[in-house]
Write a protein that holds these residues in place. Structure first.
Motif, PDB file in Angstrom:
ATOM      1  N   ALA A   8       3.311  25.643 -10.482  1.00 32.58           N
ATOM      2  CA  ALA A   8       4.082  24.999  -9.419  1.00 32.58           C
ATOM      3  C   ALA A   8       3.205  24.026  -8.626  1.00 32.58           C
ATOM      4  O   ALA A   8       3.641  22.917  -8.284  1.00 32.58           O
ATOM      5  N   LYS A   9       1.965  24.415  -8.349  1.00 30.99           N
ATOM      6  CA  LYS A   9       1.051  23.510  -7.634  1.00 30.99           C
ATOM      7  C   LYS A   9       0.738  22.274  -8.470  1.00 30.99           C
ATOM      8  O   LYS A   9       0.667  21.167  -7.942  1.00 30.99           O
ATOM      9  N   LEU A  10       0.561  22.466  -9.769  1.00 30.56           N
ATOM     10  CA  LEU A  10       0.286  21.342 -10.656  1.00 30.56           C
ATOM     11  C   LEU A  10       1.454  20.358 -10.673  1.00 30.56           C
ATOM     12  O   LEU A  10       1.251  19.139 -10.617  1.00 30.56           O
ATOM     13  N   VAL A  11       2.665  20.871 -10.704  1.00 30.75           N
ATOM     14  CA  VAL A  11       3.848  20.001 -10.677  1.00 30.75           C
ATOM     15  C   VAL A  11       3.928  19.267  -9.349  1.00 30.75           C
ATOM     16  O   VAL A  11       4.209  18.059  -9.315  1.00 30.75           O
ATOM     17  N   ASP A  12       3.663  19.951  -8.249  1.00 29.63           N
ATOM     18  CA  ASP A  12       3.695  19.303  -6.933  1.00 29.63           C
ATOM     19  C   ASP A  12       2.641  18.208  -6.828  1.00 29.63           C
ATOM     20  O   ASP A  12       2.924  17.111  -6.342  1.00 29.63           O
ATOM     21  N   TYR A  13       1.427  18.494  -7.282  1.00 30.30           N
ATOM     22  CA  TYR A  13       0.365  17.494  -7.199  1.00 30.30           C
ATOM     23  C   TYR A  13       0.636  16.310  -8.110  1.00 30.30           C
ATOM     24  O   TYR A  13       0.346  15.173  -7.768  1.00 30.30           O
ATOM     25  N   TRP A  23       3.577  15.193  -8.950  1.00 27.44           N
ATOM     26  CA  TRP A  23       4.638  14.426  -8.305  1.00 27.44           C
ATOM     27  C   TRP A  23       4.061  13.559  -7.183  1.00 27.44           C
ATOM     28  O   TRP A  23       4.383  12.372  -7.078  1.00 27.44           O
ATOM     29  N   ASP A  24       3.197  14.142  -6.376  1.00 20.89           N
ATOM     30  CA  ASP A  24       2.562  13.371  -5.302  1.00 20.89           C
ATOM     31  C   ASP A  24       1.716  12.233  -5.869  1.00 20.89           C
ATOM     32  O   ASP A  24       1.736  11.114  -5.346  1.00 20.89           O
ATOM     33  N   ALA A  25       0.995  12.501  -6.937  1.00 22.28           N
ATOM     34  CA  ALA A  25       0.168  11.457  -7.554  1.00 22.28           C
ATOM     35  C   ALA A  25       1.028  10.337  -8.114  1.00 22.28           C
ATOM     36  O   ALA A  25       0.681   9.156  -7.987  1.00 22.28           O
ATOM     37  N   SER A  26       2.164  10.670  -8.705  1.00 25.23           N
ATOM     38  CA  SER A  26       3.032   9.619  -9.244  1.00 25.23           C
ATOM     39  C   SER A  26       3.623   8.775  -8.118  1.00 25.23           C
ATOM     40  O   SER A  26       3.780   7.555  -8.275  1.00 25.23           O
TER      41      SER A  26
END
Length: 75
Positions: free
Chosen positions: A18-23, A25-28
């Motif tokens: 979940a943290k990887l997906v959040d990060y 998304w923020d990076a994109s």
């Protein structure tokens, strides 16, 4: 003991995923906004050259030779 350790491992993997997906998304979002900002800066730079607010770079004029309006543009 192994039965108790397995759910803990699975829950940690879910949290990390979940943290990887959040990060990501923020990076994109950051990459998208930076790309938009670069495009706007390039557009403003091109318009400033077009309206003779700033002079074009010498390298640009070096490769754009041969026509009369280009020579006037690069003065």
């Amino acid at each position: 003991m192994i039965g108790n350790a397995t759910p803990d491992f699975k829950s940690r993997i879910k949290i990390y995923a979940a943290k990887l997906v959040d990060y990501s998304w923020d990076a994109s979002l950051v990459i998208t906004f930076l790309f938009g900002a670069i495009v706007l800066v390039m557009l403003m730079f091109a318009l400033a050259i077009n309206y003779k607010l700033i002079s074009p770079p010498p390298l640009l004029c070096h490769y754009m030779i041969g026509e009369l309006h280009i020579e006037e543009f690069c003065k």
